[in-house]
Write a protein that holds these residues in place. Structure first.
Motif, short mmCIF file in Angstrom:
data_model
loop_
_atom_site.label_atom_id
_atom_site.label_comp_id
_atom_site.label_asym_id
_atom_site.label_seq_id
_atom_site.Cartn_x
_atom_site.Cartn_y
_atom_site.Cartn_z
N UNK A 84 0.85 -1.20 0.00
CA UNK A 84 0.00 0.00 0.00
C UNK A 84 0.88 1.24 0.00
N UNK A 85 0.55 2.20 -0.86
CA UNK A 85 1.20 3.51 -0.87
C UNK A 85 0.13 4.58 -0.77
N UNK A 86 0.39 5.60 0.04
CA UNK A 86 -0.51 6.75 0.14
C UNK A 86 0.32 8.00 -0.14
N UNK A 87 -0.06 8.74 -1.16
CA UNK A 87 0.65 9.96 -1.56
C UNK A 87 -0.22 11.16 -1.22
N UNK A 88 0.34 12.10 -0.45
CA UNK A 88 -0.39 13.29 -0.04
C UNK A 88 0.10 14.49 -0.86
#
Length: 593
Positions: free
Chosen positions: A566-570
């Protein structure tokens, strides 16, 4: 003795034919849910996945656990005790048990079911069955603290001080296979102002994030981690340079950028599939040939995000069934979840029709939602047995190793690595964020739940930090959260059913587990947002479920959960240092040293 059973259909298992329950028609989800409340075993139906048996039973008496194990061999370390509904309550044990006896939770797993119970005493507690029947094992359940440590073992978080529209990104992986077959890659490429295509603008960042869902081994996904971003960046560079020679254009058209990304994907797959055969034929040893051909024999989905800081355009290229979902804050105070990719499987009507039209007259091109009845993704890297000609496959078999071609193989290739590319204008001022994950996450959480969980996590982060320092200005600038203590997720209602109109598979866990609402499921306990999502996918507030699923080891774990990446980019503006630094508070110790 009372039992509480819940059921789940998880993992997409493209490669384990032993998991397939053959000749079993799909069951109605509602019927599966009813069945789950009355029995400890049975099949569940997951849209687009193998049919599996999965029961997570909270056992109210260790009589079941003792009988289960002793019937398959000697059981010297299990003590039969009498428990009430709370196995951790010492008052629940018989009066013959000593007050100082250690009470431990156990997980017992076989090919059909997973049970939890308790055991008294000390000593080692990892035991295989002793009746000669493989695949049955008893383990001491991880404590909540140990489960958290396992969740956070690979987490990474980076603060992007480039002042180019990206503030931070978080990553985590959780293996189910040993070794994990997933992989990921991230890269920032600075395009200087001196480049003709960039004249009149400050230097531009090309930012890439990729998640790769391997199957039938880790070799293809590892190849993608090493090479895919470079292949795509070279094609983009050539496209931008070509546009710069035209004084009327300067920047390439959206269509040419999309074409460049597709070329990068296809050229790498050509190297994996065809150039590897040419090299293997010239190899001096069989082991060398095996090494060259390994990425072709295994396979991998690929999801790549490309963000151009000059235009604020985000392009997502999808090959396979990993998924990218954008979260965006709305005027009504909630967040909208927008899928930026479509699951490319044989259950997707458009994909199935595409393959059938490419192979007219072949009734088995798509069979039971799978390519030639075997492979679930309709687009993938590697997977050479769906791409090589019959002649090539026979040559590989006779000269090196391998198996006979699929008897349904008529006119390969059936599978392509060419991605579907979407383009989205990012609005950093609205707190946009992107979640990219392999299908192991989306089998347990819907798009809306994932976006809502990230939004809820942001609420908690903002409340904790208070936007009190300049380093927290990104959180301070995010607006409209309010109500940090509200129970419901600040996002639209979940989809209902098996598949939405866009072809996305919708998780059926809510129906199968009889979950009444988000407030009964979710928890915020992690600094890393990707870890936060994985925790809630595997149980959230249900500590027993979380600990039991994380206790399982390969190969048993593969029946109950997939590899997870999982990757979360803000998106947003952070500091202007020009550096990318490790966010130590949300990274494992191994990443900060």
């Amino acid at each position: 003795m009372q039992r509480a059973a819940v059921r789940a259909a998880v993992a997409s298992a493209r490669r384990a034919p032993g998991f397939l329950l053959k000749n079993r028609p799909p069951q109605n989800i509602g019927a599966a849910r009813t069945l789950a409340t009355t029995t400890l075993s049975g099949t569940t139906a997951g849209s687009g996945s193998y049919l599996r048996k999965f029961t997570l039973a909270i056992v109210s008496s260790l009589v079941l656990g003792s009988a289960y194990i002793s019937s398959r061999g000697s059981n010297p370390f299990l003590t039969k005790v009498s428990l009430l509904s709370n196995p951790g309550d010492k008052e629940a044990f018989s009066t013959s048990a000593k007050d100082d006896v250690r009470i431990r939770k156990i997980v017992a797993v076989d090919h059909e079911s997973l049970y939890t119970g308790t055991i008294t005493g000390d000593g080692p507690l990892t035991k295989e069955s002793m009746d000669g029947r493989a695949g049955r094992k008893v383990l001491e359940m991880l404590t909540p603290e140990e489960a958290t440590a396992k969740l956070r073992q690979t987490e990474e978080s980076y603060l992007v001080g480039r002042d180019r529209g990206v503030y931070r990104y978080d990553v985590v992986q959780l293996p189910s296979n040993d070794p994990i077959e997933d992989d990921h890659a991230e890269r920032i490429i600075e395009v200087p102002a001196s480049v003709p295509a960039n004249e009149g603008h400050p230097s531009t960042d090309w930012m890439f994030w990729g998640v790769f869902d391997g199957h039938s081994g880790w070799y293809t996904s590892a190849k993608l981690r090493q090479l895919l971003i470079g292949f795509v960046a070279r094609e983009l560079n050539a496209t931008y340079k070509a546009a710069s020679t035209d004084p009327k254009v300067h920047l390439p058209s959206p269509e040419s950028i999309e074409t460049a990304i597709k070329k990068g994907f296809v050229r790498l797959d050509n190297e994996i599939i065809h150039e590897s055969v040419e090299k293997a034929v010239k190899a001096s040893t069989r082991s060398q040939a095996a090494e060259l051909l390994a990425p072709a024999f295994s396979g991998s989905c690929a999801l790549l995000a490309f963000y151009d800081s000059q235009t604020n355009l985000l392009r997502v290229a999808c090959t396979g069934d990993s998924r990218a979902v954008l979260g965006r804050h709305q005027d009504n105070g909630k967040w909208a979840a927008t899928a930026l990719s479509v699951d490319q499987t044989g259950s997707n009507k458009d994909e199935a029709q595409r393959i059938r039209s490419e192979h007219p007259g072949e009734d088995f091109a798509i069979l039971n939602g799978r390519v030639l009845g075997g492979l679930e993704p309709t687009r993938a890297f590697g997977d050479s047995i769906y791409k090589w000609s019959i002649e090539t496959q026979n040559m590989i078999k006779s000269k090196f190793f391998g198996r006979s071609p699929n008897p349904r193989l008529k006119s390969p290739p059936y599978v392509t690595a060419e991605p579907v590319v979407t383009t989205t204008k990012i609005q950093p001022e609205k707190g946009d964020f992107l979640v990219m994950a392999t299908d192991g996450l989306w089998e347990m959480l819907s798009n809306e739940e994932v976006v809502g969980l990230v939004a809820k996590w942001l609420e908690t982060q903002k409340k904790a930090k208070g936007g009190s320092s300049s380093g927290d200005s990104w959180f301070a600038n995010l607006f409209g959260f309010g109500g940090g203590d509200r129970k419901s997720l600040p996002v639209a209602t979940n989809h209902d059913g098996n598949q939405d109109e866009a072809g996305q598979r919708v998780p059926i866990r809510q129906k199968q587990w009889g979950i009444s609402g988000p407030e009964d499921r979710f928890v915020i306990a992690d600094q890393n947002c990707a870890t936060h999502l994985v925790r809630n996918a595997l149980g959230g507030k249900d500590s027993d479920m979380l600990c039991a699923l994380l206790t399982l080891q390969s190969p048993h774990s593969r029946r109950y959960r997939d590899d997870l990446t999982v990757e979360v980019i803000f998106f947003g503006e952070g500091d202007k240092s020009g550096n990318v630094v490790v966010n130590e508070a949300a990274s494992s110790k191994s990443k900060t040293q």
